[in-house]
Scaffold this motif. Sequence first.
Motif, short mmCIF file in Angstrom:
data_model
loop_
_atom_site.label_atom_id
_atom_site.label_comp_id
_atom_site.label_asym_id
_atom_site.label_seq_id
_atom_site.Cartn_x
_atom_site.Cartn_y
_atom_site.Cartn_z
N GLU A 7 0.82 -1.21 0.00
CA GLU A 7 0.00 0.00 0.00
C GLU A 7 0.86 1.26 0.00
O GLU A 7 0.48 2.27 -0.57
CB GLU A 7 -0.94 0.02 1.21
N GLY A 53 2.35 1.82 -3.75
CA GLY A 53 1.26 2.28 -4.59
C GLY A 53 1.49 2.41 -6.08
O GLY A 53 2.09 1.55 -6.71
N TRP A 54 1.00 3.52 -6.65
CA TRP A 54 0.98 3.72 -8.09
C TRP A 54 2.38 3.87 -8.67
O TRP A 54 2.61 3.54 -9.83
CB TRP A 54 0.13 4.95 -8.46
N ARG A 55 3.33 4.33 -7.89
CA ARG A 55 4.69 4.49 -8.41
C ARG A 55 5.32 3.14 -8.74
O ARG A 55 6.03 2.99 -9.72
CB ARG A 55 5.56 5.23 -7.39
N ALA A 66 3.59 0.45 -9.61
CA ALA A 66 2.90 -0.03 -10.80
C ALA A 66 3.43 0.65 -12.06
O ALA A 66 3.67 -0.01 -13.08
CB ALA A 66 1.40 0.20 -10.66
N LEU A 67 3.64 1.96 -12.00
CA LEU A 67 4.17 2.68 -13.16
C LEU A 67 5.59 2.23 -13.49
O LEU A 67 5.93 2.03 -14.67
CB LEU A 67 4.13 4.18 -12.90
N THR A 105 6.86 -0.72 -12.93
CA THR A 105 6.73 -2.05 -13.51
C THR A 105 6.29 -1.97 -14.97
O THR A 105 6.82 -2.67 -15.83
CB THR A 105 5.73 -2.89 -12.70
N MET A 155 9.96 4.73 -9.30
CA MET A 155 9.51 3.95 -8.16
C MET A 155 9.87 4.60 -6.83
O MET A 155 9.09 4.59 -5.90
CB MET A 155 10.13 2.55 -8.19
N ALA A 188 9.55 1.71 -3.02
CA ALA A 188 9.26 0.63 -3.96
C ALA A 188 10.51 -0.19 -4.26
O ALA A 188 10.43 -1.41 -4.43
CB ALA A 188 8.68 1.19 -5.26
#
Length: 108
Positions: free
Chosen positions: A24, A27-29, A31-32, A34, A82, A86
């Motif tokens: 959590e 987050g979005w960083r 995913a981006l 990846t 990331m 991350a």
Amino acid sequence: MEAPARTLAKETAIAATETEFTAEQVGWRFALGTVILVGAYIAWPMIPFVMAADLDPGFKAGLSGLLGATPFLSKFVAVAVMGRPAYYFLKRNVYARLRRRFAGTPAE
């Protein structure tokens, strides 16, 4: 060569100093990053199309070189996107999986 107990203690000490981050928190960083890593490998199959195109030879060489280097360059961009949380999350999970996978394998 270091004794296994000494190596294990050193790895534990290194792991203990890193902050633990959850999925959590990354987050979005994450995913981006990846998506950037995986998407960069789409560049290699595009090189034959660039070479077959009716373009200036110098431009064609530069573009194919850029496409060839894209997977390597994307790793730097993905780590930058990331961020540290991350990166540590990914490192901890990958190392944990590798340790489980090769735990029974004798070292040479």
